[in-house]
Enzyme design. Structure first.
Site, PDB file in Angstrom:
ATOM      1  N   ASP A 182       0.965  -1.550  -0.183  1.00  0.00           N
ATOM      2  CA  ASP A 182       0.337  -0.178   0.409  1.00  0.00           C
ATOM      3  C   ASP A 182       0.688   1.362  -0.133  1.00  0.00           C
ATOM      4  OD1 ASP A 182      -2.594   1.134  -0.453  1.00  0.00           O
ATOM      5  OD2 ASP A 182      -2.481   1.591   1.882  1.00  0.00           O
ATOM      6  N   GLU A 223       2.219   4.556  -4.269  1.00  0.00           N
ATOM      7  CA  GLU A 223       2.872   5.495  -5.636  1.00  0.00           C
ATOM      8  C   GLU A 223       3.980   6.030  -5.890  1.00  0.00           C
ATOM      9  OE1 GLU A 223      -0.299   4.377  -4.321  1.00  0.00           O
ATOM     10  OE2 GLU A 223       0.217   5.808  -3.326  1.00  0.00           O
ATOM     11  N   ASP A 229      -9.098   3.498  -3.012  1.00  0.00           N
ATOM     12  CA  ASP A 229      -9.632   3.141  -2.297  1.00  0.00           C
ATOM     13  C   ASP A 229     -10.923   4.112  -2.765  1.00  0.00           C
ATOM     14  OD1 ASP A 229      -7.809   2.223  -0.692  1.00  0.00           O
ATOM     15  OD2 ASP A 229      -7.110   4.868   0.238  1.00  0.00           O
TER      16      ASP A 229
END
Length: 843
Positions: A429, A432, A511
């Site tokens: 997670d 990015e 999300d």
């Protein structure tokens, strides 16, 4: 999303708390926005001309003045086009997996300012003044052609590489990875790729979690693909400015792209995934249902897992969000969650996946951070000092994954801590990478001028490696299993990916919110990701943020039970009283959930084989209709239907309050309603009832669908009887693949392949099972041929032995061979021993 800790910087805590407080009523996007876009100045394009051309081993090199131009043949129908500064070397991004290609035979000749290269399958014509590339098929039809806009079709505009291509109003565009919007076809859209932490994204959000600079063009029913091999922020204007052309460009980096001809979409994807890597066959447990929430307590993790077992709702995996760590320090456990983990692992068939973030907490008592500093393993600021930024753990360093030593270090840490503790899979997670530095004007990620040092000692700026960061972390994570000397198949789930990440990890679409817009949007998102080489894709079932209604959750679990990656995941941190397990919405929704989850587990042999196909050819598991039916224009803009594997068409209800819907059935096939067995000819749109407990499903006639009994978890029971659900008109076939579902032994050839065929001629049906490969010690003892819309046979014979009729399915289960005809449903069941050497004849 993962949980917060009170040690946060005050201002970051306020910002995050405000975001979370809004999740129960959020209606607009809170997605992080990257730095401002850099538009292409179409009045400042370079006008390139060829001064000289020279044939090289695999193509041709052009002298373009201050640039060198290259066209390389990788195969008979795939080329690489590069325009790079004079004297510099071509360099691939990390997307490229295969670099050693056998050059095909080709001819090359130059005549009147044109250079022509030709293989058996395509012709490449290069216009020299101005420079431009045209590609034709073997019949001489133009597949793709550069457009000279203001005298230029490609080059660099103020350092930005660009390519401009001709189009016409009939051409459609698919792929581009994870993109928002409710349309599958991206013609007329302006798209971009810069991986962004896009919490609460909506249909108009431009930047989301992944960056896959690849698309498929479909022109006159024929397909081609283009990979823009550039890791910088990339942009696509797909006939938005004009119906006559489209263009793509990047903020920086090289002008390199790969072109692959179809004409079938399937061939394009096969070539693309040969270039960038195909998915690895996952462990079977990873195809079962997974359950997760942000901020589960240890007690909830234990109780929810046990409740699934008590209610006999199949489940394979519980996910551990970042609460399990000690102060959000990577590779650590808090005592209470470690106890819950041990409890989960003691439940038969229950697996555990733990989240992992790239941020390493700055703490002089934390050995991982200290080692990273000592070995100079973190990304640096422009001034050469480590960049330290706030994430869930507070101030943290970020590993320099562009360096293989750092990736190996990361692999060894995962292996020695998480994998050796018994963790089954890793969930990456925040990669990015996301950084909570918006208040510093840094756009929620590392500064663009921060940098890493690669294996050759070169500085690589964050602007260049941003889109590759999660990809490189996923590579390191995947390799952790090898570092642990494990023969188990890796399972890695990632929020961020680049072209080629499919060879390391599954992806979920981040999300999302619990609303109808996100349910509807998930379908074109998943299908376009599948058309971008990533077959292992899913969404948070029920939505992550906000709260689902019973109706919404019921519709989402119906579709979610057929997703390649199937996981319920939601935000419980915002409201500890909200729950999103199947039984949380009342008994009716619980029954619906159980019905569809059980159907997934029945279909696991079919699903597993679809994944095997993806690992061999790049074929999506969740396919848009256009993938199989590209000659049918009626499929080109279908956004809310998909194929699940090759034979099942899904038409989920994605609008609130609807109890019926229209369904387009592709032409050229006969379609059977899965629920009531009614037949329909393809090429028409029908209206079907869809009460809350029913998702429309259609079966393509002349299909065999392998199924098995419902289990509470994968591999609870050995597969001893395989049911072959057969919808027969004249002839149906299926190639069934089987291995142990858990180790890497299949890479050593330990698997079986059996070709099944069922033929009908008049009143006679012939079943044949041909064992093509037999290198795995299978537990299979029998096949049950289940023929729909059958007639009561006069006799059934196999190997000169007459099969006896029995009076019930239960009786058939206890027979070595035999048959049962259900007159109420017109279904014929024939049980055939696996070791039966001869064909079975039904008359």
């Amino acid at each position: 999303m993962t949980a917060i800790k009170p040690r946060f910087k005050v201002i970051t805590s306020i910002i995050v708390a405000l975001i979370i407080a809004l999740t129960s009523s959020i209606s607009t996007t809170l997605a992080a926005q990257p730095h401002p876009e850099r538009p292409l100045d179409k009045n400042n394009l370079e006008k390139l001309t060829v001064d000289d051309a020279k044939r090289i081993k695999d193509g041709v090199k052009f002298d373009l003045g201050k640039y060198d131009g290259y066209i390389h043949f990788l195969s008979e129908d795939m080329i690489k086009v590069s325009i790079i500064p004079d004297g510099s070397a071509e360099k691939d991004s990390s997307a490229i997996a295969k670099k050693d290609w056998e050059t095909p035979r080709f001819s090359a000749k130059e005549k009147q300012d044109h250079y022509t290269l030709k293989t058996k399958k395509i012709t490449v014509e290069v216009n020299e003044k101005p420079f431009g590339v045209k590609i034709l098929d073997k019949q001489g039809n133009v597949i793709n052609e550069d457009e000279a806009l203001n005298g230029s079709s490609s080059g660099y505009e103020n350092g930005k590489p660009y390519v401009i291509k001709k189009t016409d109003p009939s051409e459609n565009f698919y792929g581009f990875g994870e993109q928002t919007g409710s349309q599958l076809n991206k013609r007329g859209k302006s798209l971009a790729n810069f991986n962004s932490d896009s919490y609460g994204y909506n249909n108009s959000t431009k930047y989301v979690y992944t960056a896959i600079p690849f698309f498929i063009g479909l022109k006159a029913g024929n397909a081609y693909g283009i990979l823009f091999d550039n890791s910088y922020r990339t942009y696509y204007n797909m006939a938005k400015d004009s119906d006559d052309y489209y263009y793509f460009y990047a903020d920086g980096g090289p002008l390199t792209y790969y072109f692959m001809n179809g004409p079938d979409i399937s061939h394009v994807l096969d070539q693309y995934t040969e270039l960038t890597g195909k998915i690895k066959l996952p462990p079977e447990w990873a195809l079962g249902l997974q359950q997760s929430a942000w901020a589960y307590t240890p007690e909830q993790i234990e109780n929810i897992a046990q409740t699934y077992r008590d209610k006999k709702i199949p489940l394979d995996t519980m996910n551990f969000d970042i609460d399990y760590m000690n102060g959000y320090r990577v590779f650590t456990w808090s005592d209470a969650y470690k106890k819950a983990f041990d409890t989960i692992k003691s439940i038969p068939g229950m697996h555990a996946v733990t989240i992992n973030d790239p941020g390493v907490k700055k703490d002089d008592q934390f050995s991982v951070f200290n080692e990273g500093i000592a070995k100079d393993y973190f990304v640096k600021k422009a001034d050469g000092t480590p960049y330290i930024g706030p994430v869930w753990a507070g101030d943290s360093g970020f590993p320099n994954f562009v360096n293989s030593q750092v990736r190996n270090w990361w692999s060894s840490n995962i292996a020695s801590t998480l994998l050796n503790a018994g963790v089954d899979g890793i969930w990456n997670d925040m990669n990015e990478p996301a950084v909570f530095n918006d208040d510093q004007g840094l756009f929620h990620t590392l500064p663009l001028d921060s940098y890493g040092i690669d294996d050759e000692g070169n500085k690589v700026t964050h602007e260049q490696f941003h889109n590759e960061y999660g990809h490189l972390e996923d590579e390191a994570t995947y390799n952790a299993w090898a570092a642990a000397n494990s023969n188990k198949r890796p399972f890695v789930l990632t929020r961020d990916m680049f072209a080629g990440t499919q060879r390391y990890a599954a992806v979920w679409t981040g999300d999302s919110l619990s609303d109808w817009e996100h349910l509807q949007m998930s379908m074109p998102m998943n299908m376009n990701i599948g058309l971008s080489g990533q077959a292992f894709v899913g969404n948070d079932i029920g939505g992550f943020g906000n709260q689902a209604t019973p109706e919404l959750f019921a519709r989402w679990i119906e579709l979610g039970s057929f997703l390649p990656f199937s996981r319920i995941h939601y935000d419980q941190w915002s409201d500890r009283n909200y729950h999103q397990e199947p039984w949380s919405f009342g008994s009716d929704v619980e029954k619906i959930s159980k019905k569809y989850i059980e159907l997934r587990y029945q279909l696991l042999p079919y699903l597993y084989n679809a994944f095997n196909d993806a690992s061999k050819t790049g074929k999506p598991v969740q396919q848009p209709l256009v993938y199989q039916f590209q000659k049918d224009p009626g499929t080109y803009n279908i956004d809310d239907e998909s194929m699940f594997g090759d034979s099942l068409l899904l038409a989920p209800v994605v609008e609130q309050g609807k109890t019926s819907r229209s369904v387009y059935l592709p032409k050229g096939e006969t379609w059977i309603n899965y629920w009531d067995q009614k037949e329909y000819q393809g090429g028409q749109t029908i209206t079907v009832d869809a009460p809350l407990d029913s998702m429309p499903i259609f079966v393509k006639k002349d299909s065999i669908i392998p199924t098995r009994e419902v289990q509470q978890y994968t591999q609870q029971n050995k597969l001893t009887n395989l049911t072959l659900d057969t919808y027969l008109d004249r002839q149906a076939s299926y190639s069934f693949y089987e291995d142990d579902g858990k180790t890497l032994d299949h890479d050593k050839g330990q698997y079986n392949i059996t070709d099944f065929q069922v033929k009908k001629a008049g009143n006679t049906i012939v079943f044949d099972a041909d064992k093509k490969v037999s290198n795995y010690d299978s537990a299979l003892q029998s096949y049950t041929l289940k023929i729909h819309e059958a007639k009561d046979p006069k006799h059934v014979v196999g190997g000169f032995q007459k099969y006896d009729r029995v009076s019930s399915l239960n009786e058939l289960d206890n027979q070595k061979n035999g048959y049962y005809f259900d007159s109420n449903t017109s279904i014929l069941y024939v049980k055939v021993p696996v070791d039966h050497a001869s064909k079975v004849i039904i008359h």
